[in-house]
Every structure is written in structure tokens, then in C-alpha cells.
Design a protein around this motif. Structure first.
Motif, PDB file in Angstrom:
ATOM      1  N   GLU A 185       0.557  -5.058  -4.769  1.00  0.00           N
ATOM      2  CA  GLU A 185       0.759  -6.507  -4.662  1.00  0.00           C
ATOM      3  C   GLU A 185       1.430  -7.038  -5.917  1.00  0.00           C
ATOM      4  O   GLU A 185       0.964  -6.802  -7.034  1.00  0.00           O
ATOM      5  N   ARG A 186       2.545  -7.754  -5.719  1.00  0.00           N
ATOM      6  CA  ARG A 186       3.236  -8.393  -6.823  1.00  0.00           C
ATOM      7  C   ARG A 186       2.561  -9.717  -7.150  1.00  0.00           C
ATOM      8  O   ARG A 186       1.754 -10.234  -6.372  1.00  0.00           O
ATOM      9  N   LYS A 187       2.918 -10.322  -8.272  1.00  0.00           N
ATOM     10  CA  LYS A 187       2.254 -11.562  -8.686  1.00  0.00           C
ATOM     11  C   LYS A 187       2.529 -12.729  -7.745  1.00  0.00           C
ATOM     12  O   LYS A 187       1.772 -13.704  -7.723  1.00  0.00           O
ATOM     13  N   ASP A 188       3.624 -12.622  -6.913  1.00  0.00           N
ATOM     14  CA  ASP A 188       3.888 -13.664  -5.917  1.00  0.00           C
ATOM     15  C   ASP A 188       3.186 -13.354  -4.601  1.00  0.00           C
ATOM     16  O   ASP A 188       3.510 -13.955  -3.568  1.00  0.00           O
ATOM     17  N   HIS A 189       2.247 -12.364  -4.631  1.00  0.00           N
ATOM     18  CA  HIS A 189       1.419 -11.988  -3.476  1.00  0.00           C
ATOM     19  C   HIS A 189       2.227 -11.315  -2.368  1.00  0.00           C
ATOM     20  O   HIS A 189       1.863 -11.365  -1.192  1.00  0.00           O
ATOM     21  N   THR A 190       3.347 -10.689  -2.745  1.00  0.00           N
ATOM     22  CA  THR A 190       4.110  -9.869  -1.812  1.00  0.00           C
ATOM     23  C   THR A 190       3.606  -8.442  -1.908  1.00  0.00           C
ATOM     24  O   THR A 190       3.416  -7.913  -3.013  1.00  0.00           O
ATOM     25  N   PHE A 191       3.414  -7.789  -0.734  1.00  0.00           N
ATOM     26  CA  PHE A 191       2.880  -6.427  -0.693  1.00  0.00           C
ATOM     27  C   PHE A 191       4.013  -5.422  -0.502  1.00  0.00           C
ATOM     28  O   PHE A 191       4.942  -5.669   0.295  1.00  0.00           O
ATOM     29  N   PHE A 192       3.932  -4.303  -1.195  1.00  0.00           N
ATOM     30  CA  PHE A 192       4.956  -3.270  -1.112  1.00  0.00           C
ATOM     31  C   PHE A 192       4.312  -1.926  -0.803  1.00  0.00           C
ATOM     32  O   PHE A 192       3.252  -1.594  -1.356  1.00  0.00           O
ATOM     33  N   GLU A 193       4.993  -1.182   0.092  1.00  0.00           N
ATOM     34  CA  GLU A 193       4.644   0.221   0.265  1.00  0.00           C
ATOM     35  C   GLU A 193       5.056   0.975  -0.999  1.00  0.00           C
ATOM     36  O   GLU A 193       5.910   0.506  -1.771  1.00  0.00           O
ATOM     37  N   ALA A 194       4.470   2.153  -1.208  1.00  0.00           N
ATOM     38  CA  ALA A 194       4.795   2.920  -2.406  1.00  0.00           C
ATOM     39  C   ALA A 194       6.275   3.274  -2.463  1.00  0.00           C
ATOM     40  O   ALA A 194       6.908   3.237  -3.524  1.00  0.00           O
ATOM     41  N   ASN A 195       6.874   3.615  -1.302  1.00  0.00           N
ATOM     42  CA  ASN A 195       8.278   4.020  -1.278  1.00  0.00           C
ATOM     43  C   ASN A 195       9.229   2.850  -1.430  1.00  0.00           C
ATOM     44  O   ASN A 195      10.439   3.025  -1.524  1.00  0.00           O
ATOM     45  N   GLU A 196       8.711   1.618  -1.419  1.00  0.00           N
ATOM     46  CA  GLU A 196       9.558   0.448  -1.579  1.00  0.00           C
ATOM     47  C   GLU A 196       9.735   0.060  -3.044  1.00  0.00           C
ATOM     48  O   GLU A 196      10.550  -0.806  -3.352  1.00  0.00           O
ATOM     49  N   LEU A 197       8.981   0.652  -3.923  1.00  0.00           N
ATOM     50  CA  LEU A 197       9.077   0.345  -5.349  1.00  0.00           C
ATOM     51  C   LEU A 197      10.175   1.169  -6.000  1.00  0.00           C
ATOM     52  O   LEU A 197      10.587   2.215  -5.485  1.00  0.00           O
ATOM     53  N   SER A 198      10.665   0.694  -7.159  1.00  0.00           N
ATOM     54  CA  SER A 198      11.641   1.466  -7.923  1.00  0.00           C
ATOM     55  C   SER A 198      10.969   2.705  -8.517  1.00  0.00           C
ATOM     56  O   SER A 198       9.743   2.779  -8.617  1.00  0.00           O
ATOM     57  N   GLN A 199      11.818   3.672  -8.943  1.00  0.00           N
ATOM     58  CA  GLN A 199      11.281   4.915  -9.481  1.00  0.00           C
ATOM     59  C   GLN A 199      10.448   4.652 -10.740  1.00  0.00           C
ATOM     60  O   GLN A 199       9.343   5.183 -10.896  1.00  0.00           O
ATOM     61  N   ALA A 200      10.921   3.813 -11.643  1.00  0.00           N
ATOM     62  CA  ALA A 200      10.195   3.544 -12.890  1.00  0.00           C
ATOM     63  C   ALA A 200       8.871   2.851 -12.602  1.00  0.00           C
ATOM     64  O   ALA A 200       7.835   3.173 -13.196  1.00  0.00           O
ATOM     65  N   THR A 201       8.882   1.859 -11.659  1.00  0.00           N
ATOM     66  CA  THR A 201       7.636   1.166 -11.315  1.00  0.00           C
ATOM     67  C   THR A 201       6.650   2.125 -10.661  1.00  0.00           C
ATOM     68  O   THR A 201       5.446   2.077 -10.915  1.00  0.00           O
ATOM     69  N   MET A 202       7.193   3.030  -9.796  1.00  0.00           N
ATOM     70  CA  MET A 202       6.320   3.994  -9.149  1.00  0.00           C
ATOM     71  C   MET A 202       5.650   4.909 -10.181  1.00  0.00           C
ATOM     72  O   MET A 202       4.475   5.254 -10.059  1.00  0.00           O
ATOM     73  N   GLU A 203       6.401   5.253 -11.234  1.00  0.00           N
ATOM     74  CA  GLU A 203       5.820   6.085 -12.287  1.00  0.00           C
ATOM     75  C   GLU A 203       4.755   5.312 -13.067  1.00  0.00           C
ATOM     76  O   GLU A 203       3.744   5.868 -13.499  1.00  0.00           O
ATOM     77  N   GLN A 204       4.961   4.005 -13.246  1.00  0.00           N
ATOM     78  CA  GLN A 204       3.930   3.194 -13.902  1.00  0.00           C
ATOM     79  C   GLN A 204       2.648   3.157 -13.069  1.00  0.00           C
ATOM     80  O   GLN A 204       1.543   3.190 -13.609  1.00  0.00           O
ATOM     81  N   VAL A 205       2.796   3.050 -11.728  1.00  0.00           N
ATOM     82  CA  VAL A 205       1.622   3.087 -10.855  1.00  0.00           C
ATOM     83  C   VAL A 205       0.896   4.426 -11.013  1.00  0.00           C
ATOM     84  O   VAL A 205      -0.338   4.484 -11.111  1.00  0.00           O
ATOM     85  N   TYR A 206       1.671   5.509 -11.045  1.00  0.00           N
ATOM     86  CA  TYR A 206       1.086   6.845 -11.178  1.00  0.00           C
ATOM     87  C   TYR A 206       0.319   6.968 -12.496  1.00  0.00           C
ATOM     88  O   TYR A 206      -0.817   7.458 -12.546  1.00  0.00           O
ATOM     89  N   VAL A 207       0.920   6.528 -13.611  1.00  0.00           N
ATOM     90  CA  VAL A 207       0.264   6.613 -14.916  1.00  0.00           C
ATOM     91  C   VAL A 207      -1.006   5.783 -14.930  1.00  0.00           C
ATOM     92  O   VAL A 207      -2.047   6.198 -15.455  1.00  0.00           O
ATOM     93  N   SER A 208      -0.974   4.587 -14.320  1.00  0.00           N
ATOM     94  CA  SER A 208      -2.151   3.722 -14.285  1.00  0.00           C
ATOM     95  C   SER A 208      -3.300   4.393 -13.548  1.00  0.00           C
ATOM     96  O   SER A 208      -4.451   4.360 -13.988  1.00  0.00           O
TER      97      SER A 208
END
Length: 997
Positions: free
Chosen positions: A898-921
Motif C-alpha cells: 500500500e502506497r501512502k495515497d492508499h493505492t494497492f500494488f501487486e509485487a510485480n507492479e513495483l519497480s525493481q529497486a522498490t521490490m528490493e527494498q520490500v525484500y530487505v525490509s
């Protein structure tokens, strides 16, 4: 648990490497091949064992030396300091664990220290590298959410792999309407075989009768073959008896001759014993005569020798007196040498006293303390004086250096404070930068919302038709399965009924879930929300001012750098002030020690009676001189006492020699030397006479001994001769020889008897068996009779074998189409195989069900805590751009971001760098939350190479704020070093050297 020290004896190319004082957030920097991977593998190996040769991991065994292993020194929250050492030994190495309280142990104690976590679990939770991030790129887009869920559960993508493998295994065994799966093929084959079994049942009765006849014939043939074999054995036994028949007859004749000889008594080896005794007696009689003659001559010689018995009795005293002559000479020489030594010692004593200006008498000198304790005290005082002198020079230099450095740092702080922005100016720039940054983000959000509006308008048109087609296909397939279940129930094929019913229920559940999901997720509502959001974003853009955020950010960063430099300089100033104060305190301590040492020095001067004119630098030399004077004075006294002893000893020697000369010498001698020579000659003559007399006496004794031995031996031999005649019951030699010849003949018969008995015994036949046949022809008759019986039985076997072959042919004709038993066996075997496959399918189905339940439990119990921590990490890493991580519906694995504007994204819809941030978190949350009781070090290997400088700065700050876990960060990128302080950095050189910053 924190690793404080690393000691590598030998691991890969690293040898004798020691890394100490590891910080809570420790960075290892080095170029490629510098040893980063080697150190990471070493940590894993010491904690969990060396990789075995069967594993794919590198063992890092040294190539050029034999040392293999090392140790880790860790700080444990309960046990304190723990030393874990592992060296080469068994497959995973020999480990020794030593605790702070002295307890030691091996693998069991180590398992207790690491809470029974193994290497695989540790690497999955606490250790990750670039491979984990690269796996995100390799995962299919539709499986990306499941990959993240698996990472959050076990630290790796194993959960996703297991789920895919279970699905693959289930479909490979059974698929409704399929043909290739194993269960589908077995069902078809089982149905075809069932018809064949029913046809073969009709021919089963004839086939059974033929099988019984064949078995009866085979039993009869075996019985006849056994009878023939027994007859052949009997024939062979009689043929062998016929060979030994002459020997048996001969043995009976020998028995008769021995019986005729009657009872006969003669000594064993009587004739040999008789001849031996005769040969021994004659030489002994000749020796006896010769020894008696020799005894008379020796007695005559002994009477002619004269001996001085008194001189011989006092031989020891005379020898001792003679040897004292040499001692008297040595004592005279020793006396002269000691007088010379006394003069030299007195001269040295006078010289030393003159150097020391020493005027005390002998009694005062003895009272001076020159013990080893006093010597040590003098040495300590003098060493302390030298040390204090050197320390004074060092303190002077250090004071000047620390003072100069402190002044320079204070000047630097003043200059930097003048260069930085005021607080009002900085607040103004920050306010302008935030407005510019928010405007850029609004523009990006507007583009993304407009793109989604276009996408949903297009997908809305195709969604309805696609859902209608899917529903139709599902309904048709469900009806087919329901019909198959009913038809199988009528035919009592319950396995197909079970499989069809399970498949029907599965499709029904999927259909209901898809219908509900379609109802819940409505495209119209989502599209209306997006259009409303577009209006809001356009309104924000129209009200905002357009400013250059990069220039504002650069100005802020410049000011931040100045502020950081000021803080760093103040910290260094504080540290320098501490060093300066330390120098001042050192001066005060030096003065106290100097005063104490001077008082001790005065006390030593008084104890040694030394003049104060002697400098303290020569105090140790003066002590040595006083010790030498005392020793030389004692040596002077010892030599005087020894001279008196020598004079007394020489007087005793002269008296003892004079008394012996008066007693044993016929001529009077004047000098001591003449008396000794006379005693030597008299003693020599007495010894020669005594030696010659002793030699003759020895010979006399030898002759007497020989005479006694010969007489005794001769008497014994003659007694043995008479005993031999008595044993043979003979009165003279002639009667004895006659009886001996008869004994030889009987011995020959006994020898022949033993020979034949041994031959018959080796053949395996007893004499009683041979006595059953009077002539050899009777044996041949019995052999002929048994041969006729064997021929009759062989003809009967040929007849029965022919009948057996006919029956076998009839059976083979029936078996060409397959027997009922065989078909029935195949049918049951195939049915068993089908049941086994069904059980296997059921096992995988249960495993998949249990895994689903486990995931559901994990979602409800463990995952919320982990996601809460991961959300906090992700929010920080993305600067509050992404704020929530949501799990999907009950039967699905994966996350929605969920983005701060309350939009929901599937994992494959995120950019590669953001996806890596999710993984690290998620990975950090897993290590710090799910296993919060196991606070092990987190090991990270270059996992952020795809991040820009903003993301890099945030993730490194996040790692440095993790307080409960030590973080070991390995990197080969030099641009990252600016983010770390000097005490956090360890540089690894290409030649295995260690450079500590």
C-alpha cells in the motif's frame, strides 16, 4: 550474541589473521579476491562445522600449509565471553567451546550456545547477499508475491518451491479428464484386464488337473532318482572295499602269529642300552688311574714353597701407607699454592676498599646486608630512577604535542561555525525544498493515476466476456465429474468415486471463490476513485510553485556536511582535551614516584655504609664491590684453615710409614722414600709366593674333584648295567644277547600290524566289514545285483519323463492365451498399484493441505508482528512513500503493498529497486522479530548495489540503528565508505593484510 574477535589459523588463502574489537555495526571493505567471502564462510564454519566433501559448498582448505580452522570470541548475553575454536579433524572438524566460568565442551555445548540453530536456518534468517535480490528478478511476475511470502516465513523461497513441487506431483498422478497421469492410465488398464479375467475363468478346471498330474510325475521322478543315487553309492563303496580286501586278510594272519608268540618280556631298546653302557665304562677306568698319579706330584710341589703370612695379612695397610707418599707430595704443592692465593686476595680487598673509600672493620663488614633480597631492592631502585628520568623527557615532549593539537582543533571549530548556515536560513531552504519535492511527487502520482484510468477503461470491456467463458467451462467440467462419480458408484468402482468426488468439490470451491471475488472487486468503483484522485492531484499542481529541488537539496547537503564536520571537530576537541588532562595528571604522578624513590635511595646508602658522594647511577656497582669484599674475606679465612689441615695430615703420613718399615724391613732406612721402596719389594715377593702356592692348591682341588666325579659316575654306570640284566631276567651277557634277537622279530610283526591298521583306518572301513566276505568274489556278485536294479529304475524314469513332456505341452497350449491364475494375479497386482498411487496422491494432497493450514496459522499468529516491523522498515526506506504490507485472501500466498495515497500494488507492479527494498525490509523484520530470542549477528554481503545514493544512505542508517543485533556488512564498493566512521571500517588488502581504520 556479538562476535568481538576473529582468529583464523588457516582458511582458504588467509593464514594467521586476527581481527579484534569488532563493533556493533562492522564494515569489511576489500576488492575482489581480498578475502571477504572467505571470512563469511569462516564464521559459518566455526559456528556450524566445516562443509563436508559431499556438499557443494567450498571447504576453503589451505593449499600451502597444514593449519585449517580458527576461533571466534563472542559475547553471550548469559554465558559472558565464549571462545569457540574449530580445527581440522572429523568431517565437520573438531570443536572446543570454553565459557567464562571455566566450563568447556564440544558440539553439545556449542548447540546450546547457538540455540540448536543449524547452518541452513542461520543462512536463511541472519545471512543474505546479492543472490537473494537476484532471485527476485528470476521469479515470474505472477509468483513474485508468493516468493516474498516464502521469504517472510522461512527467509528463502523454499516455501514457494515446495508449493510448486506439491502441485506438480499431484497433477502427475491424477487429473480429471486426463490421460497421461499415472492414476488415469491405471484405471483404464484395470478395466481392460477385468474382462480378460472373466474369460480365463472358464478354462480354469482343465488347466488345474494337468498341473496336478505334472506335479505328481515330477515327485515320482525325484523319488526314483534318489533310489538310483543310493544304489550307485553302495556299488562305489563295495568297489573300494575290494581294493583293500588283501590287506585285511594279511592283518588277520599277523594277529594269529602274535597270538602264537605268547607272552614275552624284554626291556625297551635293551640291546642299544647294553652297548652304550659298555662303551662308557671302559674310558672312565683309564681316567681314574691317570688322576691318581697327578695328585701325588702336586702334593710334593706344594711342600717346597715358603710364605710370610704376617705381611700377607697386613697387605691392605702396607698398600695404604705406600699410596700416602704421593698424597704427601700433593699436600706440599697445595700448601705453596694457597699461600700465593692468600697474598692475591688481600691485595684485591685493599684495592676495592680504596675505590669505595671503605674504612669499616671486619665485624662491621659482616653485618652489612648483601643478600639477594637487598640486591634486588638496589636494582629496583636504580631501574626506577632511570625510568623516571626517561619518563620526564617523554612527558615534556607529549605535553607540547597535545597542547599544539588542542589549539589547532579549536581554531578549526571556529572557522567551520562561521561557514555554516544560520538556523533561520536553513529552515527557509528546508521549507522550499519540501514544497518542490512534494510537487514532483504529485506530478509522478498524476501520471500513474492517468495510466491506471486508461488501463481500467480497456480491461472493463473484456472482463465480463472472460468471466462468462470461465464460468461456463467450470460448470461443464463439474457436471462431467458428477456423472463419472455416479456411473462408478453403480459399477462399484469406489476408487474412481472418491477421486471424482474430491475433484468435483475442488472445482466447486474454486468456482464459488471466483464468483465472490468478482462480486467483491468491482472495476466501476475503482475507476471512480481514480478519477476523483486525478482531480485532487490537478488541483494541488495548480496551487504549487515550481522550484528547483536539486539546487535546494545540494545547498542543504552542503550545510549538513559542515554541521557534521563541526560535530566531528567538537568530538575530536573533547577527546583531545581528555588527552591533555591525562598528560597533566601524568606529571603529578611522576613527581610522587620520584620523591618516594629518593627516600628509598637514602635508606640504601645508610644500610650499605656508603658515602653520599657516590652517585645513584653507580649504586648497583658499589653493592657488587661490597659483596665481592665479603666473599674474598671469607675465602682468606678458608685458605688459612686449610693450610693448618695440610700440615697435620703430612705429620700423620710420616708416622704410619715409619712404623711399617721397622716391622717388616731387615735393613734400616733413613728417608721416607727409601722406606716406601723397601716395603714395595717385600710385599711383591710375598705376593708371588702366595700366588704360586694358591695355584698349586687349586690344581690339587681340581684333581680331587675329578677323582670324585669319575668314581661316582663309574659306580652309577655299573649299577645301571646290573639293573639292565635284572630287567631282562638274565644272569650274564650271552643270555642277554640271545633274548634280544627274539625281541627284534616280535617288534617287526607289531610294526606291520600298525601299518595295515592305519591303511584300513584311512580307507574308512572296519575289519568287521571285511570279515562278512570270505572271498573277493562275493563282493563282485553283490555289485552285479545292484547294477541290474539301477538299469530297471532308469528305464522307468525314461517312461515317466515322456509322459511329463506330453502334459507340459498341453499346459503350454492353454497358457498361450494366459491362465486364469496369472490374469487374476496381474489384476490384483494392478489394483494394488492403483491403490498405492492413490495413497501417494492422498499423501501429497494431505501435505499440501497441511502446508496451507500451516501458512494460515502463520498468517494469523506470527505474520502480523513481522509485517508491523517490516512496514516500519519499508516506510523508512521509501521515505514514507509505501506505508503498509497486506497479506492476500485466505487461500492465496503473497502480499499487496500500500502506497501512502492508499493505492494497492501487486509485487510485480513495483519497480525493481522498490521490490528490493520490500525484500530487505521483510528479511530484517524476520531476523529481528520472528526469532527475537535469538539475537545472532546479521551478515550482509553487497546486497544494495542496485540502490541509488538516497536508498543506500537510508538502508545503511537503518542497519546502524539495529541495536539488538550485531551487523557485519561486507562490500567491495569504495563509494560506500563515506557513509561509515573510521572505527566501523576494516579494510582487507589483496595480500591478506588487514588494515584497520
Amino acid at each position: 550474541m556479538k562476535i568481538s574477535e576473529i582468529h583464523i589459523y588457516g582458511y582458504g588463502k588467509l593464514e594467521n589473521l586476527i581481527i579484534k574489537n569488532l563493533s556493533q555495526f562492522q564494515v569489511f571493505y576489500g576488492k575482489n579476491e581480498a578475502g571477504k567471502s572467505t571470512i563469511m564462510s569462516f564464521i559459518h564454519s566455526v559456528l556450524f562445522g566445516f562443509p563436508t566433501k559431499q556438499q557443494s559448498e567450498l571447504r576453503y582448505e589451505p593449499k600451502i600449509h597444514a593449519k585449517y580452522g580458527g576461533k571466534l570470541i563472542v559475547q553471550h548475553p548469559i554465558e559472558g565471553q565464549v571462545v569457540i575454536e574449530r580445527v581440522k579433524g572429523k568431517a565437520i572438524g573438531d570443536v572446543m567451546v570454553n565459557l567464562e566460568d571455566g566450563t568447556s565442551g564440544g558440539e553439545e555445548l556449542l548447540a546450546k550456545i547457538v540455540k540448536n540453530i543449524d547452518k541452513s536456518m542461520y543462512q536463511s534468517i541472519y545471512s543474505f547477499n546479492l543472490n537473494g535480490l537476484q532471485n527476485i528478478q528470476q521469479v515470474k511476475s505472477e509468483d513474485l508475491g508468493k516468493f516474498l511470502f516464502s521469504t517472510g516465513a522461512v527467509g528463502t523461497d523454499k516455501l514457494l518451491k515446495v508449493e510448486n513441487e506439491l502441485k506438480k506431483e499431484l497433477e502427475s498422478r491424477f487429473k480429471p479428464g486426463g490421460k497421461k497421469p499415472i492414476i488415469n492410465e491405471k484405471l483404464k488398464e484395470l478395466q481392460e484386464l477385468e474382462w480378460k479375467v472373466k474369460d480365463a475363468q472358464k478354462n480354469n478346471n482343465d488347466y488345474t488337473n494337468l498341473i496336478q498330474k505334472r506335479m505328481n510325475l515330477e515327485e515320482s521322478i525325484k523319488k526314483i532318482q534318489l533310489e538310483i543315487k543310493q544304489l550307485q553309492t553302495n556299488v562305489n563303496r563295495l568297489k573300494e572295499m575290494n581294493i583293500h580286501f588283501p590287506s585285511a586278510k594279511e592283518l588277520l594272519m599277523v594277529y594269529q602269529e602274535l597270538e602264537q608268540s605268547g607272552t614275552f618280556h624284554f626291556p625297551v631298546d635293551g640291546m642299544k642300552r647294553f652297548e652304550a653302557l659298555e662303551q662308557l665304562i671302559k674310558p672312565l677306568e683309564s681316567q681314574l688311574v691317570g688322576l691318581q698319579t697327578k695328585q701325588g706330584k702336586l702334593t710334593e710341589q706344594l711342600a717346597l714353597i715358603k710364605i710370610n703370612p704376617q705381611l700377607i695379612e697386613q697387605e691392605v695397610e702396607v698398600e695404604a701407607a705406600i699410596s700416602k707418599l704421593q698424597l704427601d707430595g700433593r699436600l706440599a704443592t697445595e700448601k705453596a699454592e694457597m699461600k700465593v692465593q692468600i697474598n692475591a686476595i688481600q691485595l684485591q680487598i685493599n684495592q676495592l676498599k680504596e675505590k669505595l673509600h671503605y674504612s669499616i672493620d671486619e665485624q662491621q663488614l659482616l653485618n652489612v646486608d648483601t643478600s639477594i633480597f637487598m640486591k634486588e631492592k638496589v636494582g629496583q631502585i636504580q631501574s626506577m630512577a632511570f625510568r623516571l628520568s626517561d619518563q620526564k623527557q617523554m612527558l615534556d615532549n607529549r605535553y607540547q604535542e597535545e597542547k599544539t593539537t588542542l589549539e589547532q582543533i579549536e581554531s578549526e571549530i571556529t572557522y567551520l561555525e562561521e561557514q555554516q548556515l544560520s538556523e533561520q536560513a536553513r529552515e527557509s531552504i528546508v521549507r522550499q525544498w519540501k514544497q518542490a519535492t512534494e510537487l514532483e511527487q504529485v506530478k509522478l502520482d498524476l501520471k500513474e493515476v492517468q495510466s491506471k484510468i486508461d488501463y481500467h477503461k480497456i480491461s472493463k470491456k473484456t472482463e465480463k466476456s472472460r468471466n462468462d467463458n470461465s464460468k461456463g467451462q467450470t460448470i461443464i467440467l463439474s457436471l462431467i465429474l458428477l456423472f463419472l462419480a455416479l456411473w462408478s458408484g453403480i459399477n462399484q468402482n469406489w476408487m474412481i468415486v472418491v477421486i471424482s468426488t474430491v475433484s468435483f468439490l475442488y472445482l466447486s470451491i474454486v468456482f464459488i471463490k471466483k464468483t465472490l471475488f468478482t462480486v467483491q472487486v468491482r472495476t466501476d468503483d475503482l475507476l471512480a476513485d481514480l478519477i476523483e484522485k486525478e482531480k485532487q492531484l490537478l488541483a494541488q499542481i495548480s496551487l504549487a510553485k515550481d522550484q528547483d529541488s536539486k539546487l535546494l537539496l545540494a545547498e542543504l547537503q552542503k550545510d549538513d556536511n559542515l554541521r557534521e564536520k563541526v560535530q566531528s571537530a567538537k568530538l575530536r576537541c573533547s577527546q583531545q582535551q581528555v588527552r591533555y588532562d591525562q598528560v597533566v595528571r601524568a606529571y603529578e604522578e611522576w613527581e610522587r614516584e620520584t620523591k618516594s624513590n629518593e627516600e628509598s635511595l637514602k635508606e640504601v646508602y645508610q644500610q650499605l655504609n656508603l658515602s653520599s658522594q657516590i652517585p645513584w647511577k653507580r649504586i648497583a656497582d658499589a653493592f657488587e664491590m661490597i659483596s665481592d669484599i665479603k666473599e674474598m674475606n671469607a675465602e682468606h679465612k678458608r685458605l688459612d684453615s686449610r693450610i693448618k689441615q695440610v700440615v697435620e695430615k703430612r705429620r700423620e703420613i710420616d708416622t704410619s710409614i715409619s712404623l711399617l718399615a721397622e716391622r717388616f724391613l731387615f735393613e734400616k732406612k733413613t728417608s721416607l722414600t727409601e722406606m716406601v721402596i723397601g716395603l714395595k719389594e717385600a710385599l711383591k715377593e710375598a705376593r708371588q709366593n702366595a700366588l704360586e702356592s694358591d695355584g698349586i692348591r687349586v690344581k690339587v682341588v681340581e684333581v680331587e674333584t675329578d677323582l670324585f666325579t669319575i668314581r661316582k659316575e663309574l659306580g652309577y654306570l655299573k649299577g645301571e648295567f646290573q639293573q639292565l640284566l635284572q630287567e631282562a631276567e638274565c644272569n650274564n651277557e650271552e643270555e642277554f644277547r640271545s633274548k634280544a634277537n627274539k625281541a627284534i622279530e616280535i617288534e617287526a610283526l607289531l610294526f606291520r600290524k600298525r601299518t595295515i591298521e592305519n591303511q584300513l583306518k584311512s580307507s574308512g572301513y572296519s575289519l568287521k566289514e571285511f570279515q562278512e566276505f570270505e572271498q573277493g568274489s562275493q563282493i563282485n556278485d553283490q555289485i552285479t545285483e545292484w547294477n541290474l536294479q539301477m538299469n530297471t529304475l532308469e528305464e522307468l524314469i525314461i517312461k515317466q519323463q515322456s509322459e511329463w513332456a506330453d502334459i507340459k505341452h498341453q499346459i503350454s497350449l492353454i497358457e498361450e492365451g494366459g491362465t486364469y491364475t496369472e490374469l487374476l494375479h496381474r489384476y490384483k497386482h494392478l489394483k494394488y498399484e492403483l491403490e498405492e498411487q492413490a495413497r501417494s496422491w492422498g499423501a501429497y494432497a494431505v501435505a499440501k493441505h497441511l502446508m496451507t493450514k500451516t501458512i494460515e496459522k502463520y498468517k494469523n499468529e506470527k505474520l502480523p508482528t513481522l509485517l508491523k516491523k517490516a512496514e516500519a522498515y519499508l516506510s523508512y526506506l521509501t521515505n514514507d512513500t509505501y506505508i503498509r504490507i497486506h497479506t492476500k485472501e485466505k487461500d492465496e500466498s503473497g502480499f499487496l503493498i500500500e502506497r501512502k495515497d492508499h493505492t494497492f500494488f501487486e509485487a510485480n507492479e513495483l519497480s525493481q529497486a522498490t521490490m528490493e527494498q520490500v525484500y530487505v525490509s521483510i528479511r530484517l523484520a524476520l531476523a529481528t522479530t520472528l526469532f527475537e530470542k535469538h539475537r545472532f549477528p546479521i551478515i550482509i554481503d553487497d546486497s544494495f548495489v542496485n540502490f541509488d545514493h538516497i536508498r543506500i544512505e537510508r538502508v545503511l542508517k537503518l542497519l546502524s540503528n539495529i541495536k539488538d543485533h550485531q551487523v557485519l556488512f561486507f562490500t567491495c564498493h569504495s563509494h560506500l565508505l563515506n557513509y561509515f566512521s573510521e572505527n566501523q571500517l576494516i579494510e582487507l588488502g589483496e595480500n591478506e593484510e588487514l588494515i584497520s581504520k
